[in-house]
Design a protein around this motif. Structure first.
Motif: not given
Length: 239
Positions: A109, A156, A163, A167, A184, A188
């Motif tokens: 994260t 996420r 990833s 992002t 996130n 996550k």
């Protein structure tokens, strides 16, 4: 040259970008000086896929293993294009299931948040021009402005998805930094927990074969339900 000509004014955002780049360069340089070969080791651990060696490297740091693992995991996710799945698996084996999940979740994260700020500060102007030239990207950008928290949380929550792509999409979109961080933190956790658990059980297959099968089936059902709920939510927002 006209001496009365006004000097160009550096905006506050530009100053932040410059300071951010300088601080990042100082931090990376300090790590290199303190631990020579650290970045080459990160690259090797992220790309080699040799689980036994990754596990031995982490254990070699003794009481500092958790801190070292977090730093490596943060840098891997901050870079954006290196896979962190091998390190996440090793965390589950070395530190145990729950500590491994928490370490990987927090590190990943933090890493993707750092990557988000770097991309947004350094590439946002270029991205804005790129988005304005594409009707599809303009639509995606508008959706992210209204429903960015939900969309990013769902994205996420998907395990094993690259990833860096998520992002980058977040960085060029209109999603608020606060919503990005919250999304996130929430999204996550299930994806990281699944990756650590499945990875650990695969490495220790003889011990956890039955649990691995149950986890895979349970995760498939859970993500199917999540996908249906997400589609229903987006349909209600667009109707």
């Amino acid at each position: 040259m006209n001496q009365n000509q006004e000097k160009p004014i550096v905006s506050g955002e530009t100053k932040i970008k410059i300071v951010s780049v300088i601080l990042l360069a100082i931090l990376l340089g300090a790590i290199h000086l303190a631990v020579p070969g650290f970045y080459s080791q990160i690259w090797y651990l992220a790309t080699a896929g040799n689980m036994e060696e990754i596990i031995e490297v982490l254990r070699s740091y003794g009481p500092w293993a958790m801190l070292v693992s977090m730093i490596i995991d943060i840098l891997i996710n901050a870079v954006g294009f290196l896979p962190s799945i091998f390190l996440s698996t090793a965390n589950g084996v070395v530190f145990g299931l729950l500590p491994g999940i928490i370490i990987s979740w927090l590190a990943e994260t933090i890493g993707v948040v750092i990557s988000f700020y770097i991309m947004r500060f350094l590439l946002h102007d270029t991205a804005t021009k790129l988005i304005s030239k594409s009707k599809f990207l303009v639509k995606v950008d508008d959706i992210s402005d209204k429903n960015g928290l939900v969309i990013m949380t769902f994205a996420r929550a998907l395990p094993y998805f690259p990833s860096g792509i998520i992002t980058a999409l977040g960085a060029i979109s209109k999603i608020k930094p606060r919503d990005y961080i919250i999304a996130n933190l929430i999204g996550k956790f299930p994806s990281t927990a699944l990756e650590v658990t499945v990875g650990r059980d695969v490495v220790m297959l003889q011990t956890h074969m039955e649990r691995l099968g149950i986890i895979i089936i349970g995760a498939a059902i859970a993500y199917y339900i999540l996908w249906k709920l997400y589609k229903r939510y987006m349909k209600s927002k667009n109707s």
